[in-house]
Design an enzyme around this catalytic site. Sequence first.
Site, mmCIF file in Angstrom:
data_model
loop_
_atom_site.group_PDB
_atom_site.id
_atom_site.type_symbol
_atom_site.label_atom_id
_atom_site.label_comp_id
_atom_site.label_asym_id
_atom_site.label_seq_id
_atom_site.Cartn_x
_atom_site.Cartn_y
_atom_site.Cartn_z
ATOM 1 C CB VAL A 133 -14.198 -8.305 23.729
ATOM 2 C CG1 VAL A 133 -12.945 -9.018 24.206
ATOM 3 C CG2 VAL A 133 -15.293 -9.304 23.413
ATOM 4 C CG ASP A 202 -16.032 -9.301 33.067
ATOM 5 O OD1 ASP A 202 -17.109 -8.917 32.603
ATOM 6 O OD2 ASP A 202 -14.944 -8.763 32.789
ATOM 7 C CE LYS A 206 -15.043 -7.974 29.704
ATOM 8 N NZ LYS A 206 -14.355 -7.258 30.798
HETATM 9 N N1 HSE Z 1 -15.978 -5.198 35.393
HETATM 10 C C1 HSE Z 1 -15.354 -5.148 34.110
HETATM 11 C C2 HSE Z 1 -13.860 -4.994 34.340
HETATM 12 C C3 HSE Z 1 -15.914 -3.999 33.313
HETATM 13 O O1 HSE Z 1 -13.431 -4.824 35.474
HETATM 14 O O2 HSE Z 1 -13.103 -5.084 33.385
HETATM 15 C C4 HSE Z 1 -15.701 -4.145 31.849
HETATM 16 O O3 HSE Z 1 -16.256 -5.305 31.326
#
Ligand code: HSE
Length: 432
Positions: A133, A202, A206
Amino acid sequence: MSDLRVGLAGLGTVGTGVIRMLDRRAADLAARTGRTVKVVAVAARDRTRDRGVDLSGLAWFDDPVALARDGGIDVFVELMGGDGDPAKAAVEAALDLGRPVVTANKALLARHGVDLARRAEANGASLHFEAAVAGGIPIVKTLRESLAGNQLERVSGILNGTCNYILTRMLEEKLSFNVCLGEAQRLGYAEADPTFDIDGYDTAHKLALLTSLAFGTQVDADSIYVEGIRQLTLADLEAADDLGYKVKLLGVALRTETGIEQRVHPTMVPKHWPIAQVSNVTNAVAVDGDAVSLTLVGPGAGGDATASAVVGDLTDVAKGGKDFTFGIPVGLLQKAERAPMQRHEGGYYIRLAAVNKPGTAATIAQRMADEHISLESIVQRRPDLADDAAATAHVILITYATTEEAVRRAIAAIEADGVVASLPQVIRIEKD
Ligand code: HSE
């Protein structure tokens, strides 16, 4: 004391960064932990590639599961990524042997975090995931340990560097979304499949982990409302800027009367908020507790930043640290209820492509009034086209606090009235 023998699966930017950092910081880490922390074995697909680090003398495994089970290591570091095998099988294999695991794998933990934490507990192992995270920001340790004296009310953050980079560049350089996405990919910020970044998943992975740590709930990424940034235009970012806001993709987890509300969506935040000033690829996490409120800002991705989090976890392992994965025993984690987004309350930015004819503005205002939505500001710009009658005019409304339900009903009524030419844009606003 004995060496801490590390088995490391995944030799990409982060993996090689960890090898270099352990080497560079060897003396200090030994002083802190009383042990020599050293990589003794690795697993990766390609043995021949030059990765710029000296791998001679290390045992090589083609199969990460075999490495995880190998008797020559004390801790297994998983840096392969992916929410399935081989990462999952390898982490499970290590935990089943009671072996500590350090991972940067947000997708794996977002999907299987509760099961893996249960497995760790059952076998007396520990599972560490600081690097999963916000990269180099030590938010996991902050929530799990440092803020234990607080009842937390809210955790929010810029958790995806790619999205923050795109939104910053669009506004600063007057560029389109697609140009900035291409640039983020070229610079290596984006995931292999950038839809994970730009569609908000993403960030949701997190956020799911932060929510569990902050509120003692079971990790449940599926109960998060998720909206990404691909529909945002430069016109929206400029309008927000004119009105005193920056647009950020925020992950927000909030204690409400009906449960923990978890959501990911583009958000307008007042320019004077610390989080509004976080630009480019940088991440930030804001935590509001009953005793302490703070914002941590730092690099969310990249070899060195992520390696820093992995090495921090290895230091804990070397010292024998055995925290519960999500702060408390798995059996005490509460089920995460999905707080319905329709009940979300707050201010809204609404941009309508209004048909340029008499009565349009009155119709829009009436539909807002019908839903008891109070307007803080209305801006209409003169249409760009020479022939005003053929053009649509962008009408931007900023509302006072209302509900998602009321906004959606008002917009549906406006669309049914036939006074808008294309899909309205809606951005939620966070205010003081
Ligand atoms: N692709 C992710 C970002 C990388 O742009 O934050 C880190 O998790």
